[in-house]
Design an enzyme around this catalytic site. Structure first.
Site, PDB file in Angstrom:
ATOM      1  N   LYS A  79       0.807  -1.209   0.000  1.00  0.00           N
ATOM      2  CA  LYS A  79       0.000   0.000   0.000  1.00  0.00           C
ATOM      3  C   LYS A  79       0.847   1.269   0.000  1.00  0.00           C
ATOM      4  CE  LYS A  79      -4.330  -1.599   0.436  1.00  0.00           C
ATOM      5  NZ  LYS A  79      -5.467  -1.214  -0.407  1.00  0.00           N
ATOM      6  N   ASP A 105      -8.501  -0.468   6.182  1.00  0.00           N
ATOM      7  CA  ASP A 105      -8.393  -1.647   7.043  1.00  0.00           C
ATOM      8  C   ASP A 105      -7.061  -1.631   7.787  1.00  0.00           C
ATOM      9  OD1 ASP A 105     -10.798  -3.196   6.622  1.00  0.00           O
ATOM     10  OD2 ASP A 105     -10.112  -3.527   4.579  1.00  0.00           O
TER      11      ASP A 105
END
Length: 382
Positions: A79, A105
């Site tokens: 990410k 998340d």
């Protein structure tokens, strides 16, 4: 595993079309710009592509390669490539005097918070009820302000978008909605660097299968687009893997169109607990993915421990819950000859697995594996 849910499900995509143009919204120019920008960041280095011959022998295939994203810019996951790149673009456009907001998340928010910190900007991160305290602490350590949301990931996305619209914040999301496409396209373009690195690292040793995590579909779509451009119709069989508890992409493929599903129970694969596919990602995966697969959570701990132990002399790998989705699928499928055959796997198969995260929550990792990431790899994080 539960009696009411199969350990693994494979859905061969009836719309898969290798002659279809790629990559949809992820143009060559968008991906090349993102890849060049990220390669120029301080501390950039390609993440390792590990050869795991012991694991290959155990599974009965010719080769298993592991693209290890656990060390990406010290943030623990792939990410780091997407959210921070999108923040960088927005800072160029709006300046540093801006508040960035994201729902997460855990891993995407960490990237956004890190990118905002580099720019001297404020980051407000929305966390749903299932996000662990350890992942929240990591976000706070990067200077992020935290807003907890009752409900699931998709609820946090909606609340983040509403708050940002009311307060004039810049949303940095890896999923899109009506009128919001440019930023998630940039996020996905950043992810494409994973595949660009892997193609260069593999050279002529092209895999027959690539297994990539689902979630909202962003990383899968980015890798699909990059591999299709590199290898065209000869690209490897592309399998999107999701938790059985959050298989929104598989359900979309089954119904022939993007479909939102309810999240009734949180999966241990926390980064993949998504019920609403990204429209941008679906534009690519709708015909780009060859198969969609859903695997039960029960296969996650064995996959994590197998990597941590290093099968038959393989390098030991620190991989978090969401990072092992592809291996969990292989372990489940190996127990069922019809499932193995449905994936087209045999003794000649060469499999590329995308290890999307390391021990992004050290306590959860220790609970599952039985020892800490530092004990497995000799460092706090790979």
């Amino acid at each position: 595993m539960t009696a009411s849910r199969p350990a693994v499900e494979i859905f061969a995509n009836p719309r898969a079309d290798r002659s279809a143009p790629r990559p949809g919204v992820l143009t060559h120019e968008a991906r090349a710009e993102a890849q060049a920008a990220i390669r120029a960041w301080p501390g950039y280095a390609p993440t390792p592509l590990l050869d795991l011959p012991g694991l290959a022998r155990r599974l009965g295939v010719a080769a298993v390669r592991w693209k290890d994203e656990g060390g990406r810019f010290g943030l623990g996951s792939f990410k780091a490539l997407g959210g921070a790149y999108a923040v960088q673009r927005l800072v160029r456009e709006h300046g540093g005097d801006v508040t960035f907001a994201a729902a997460t998340d855990g891993n995407h928010g960490r990237s956004v918070a890190w990118g905002a910190k580099q720019a001297g900007a404020r980051a407000v991160i929305y966390l749903h009820a299932g996000v662990s305290p350890g992942r929240e602490a990591a976000l706070r350590a990067l200077g992020a302000e935290i807003v907890r949301v009752a409900g699931n990931y998709d609820d946090s996305v909606r609340q983040c978008a509403r708050a940002a619209a009311e307060r004039g914040w810049q949303v940095v999301s890896d999923t899109a909605w009506e009128g919001y496409r440019e930023v998630p396209t940039a996020v996905m373009a950043g992810y494409s660097l994973i595949a660009a690195e892997a193609v260069a690292q593999m050279g002529a040793e092209r895999p027959t299968h690539v297994l990539v995590q689902g979630g909202v579909g962003g990383v899968a779509a980015a890798i699909c687009a990059e591999l299709r451009e590199a290898w065209g119709a000869d690209a490897p069989r592309f399998v999107v893997v999701e938790p059985a508890l959050a298989a929104c992409l598989l359900e979309s493929a089954r119904r022939g169109g993007r479909t939102e599903i309810p999240i009734a129970e949180e999966t241990v694969m926390a980064g993949l607990s998504c019920g609403d596919p990204s429209p941008l990602a679906w534009e690519i995966l709708d015909t780009g993915a060859d198969d969609f697969a859903a695997v039960d959570d029960a296969w996650v701990p064995p996959a994590m421990r197998l990597l941590a132990d290093g099968e038959s002399g393989d390098p030991r790998v620190v991989a978090g819950e969401s990072g092992v989705a592809g291996l969990a699928l292989l372990l489940a499928a190996r127990e069922r000859s019809e499932t193995w055959a449905a994936l087209g796997l045999d003794a000649g198969s060469r499999v590329l697995l995308i290890g999307t995260e390391g021990a992004t929550d050290p306590e959860i990792y220790r609970e599952i594996v039985g020892r800490g990431a530092d004990e497995v790899a000799g460092t706090v994080a790979r």
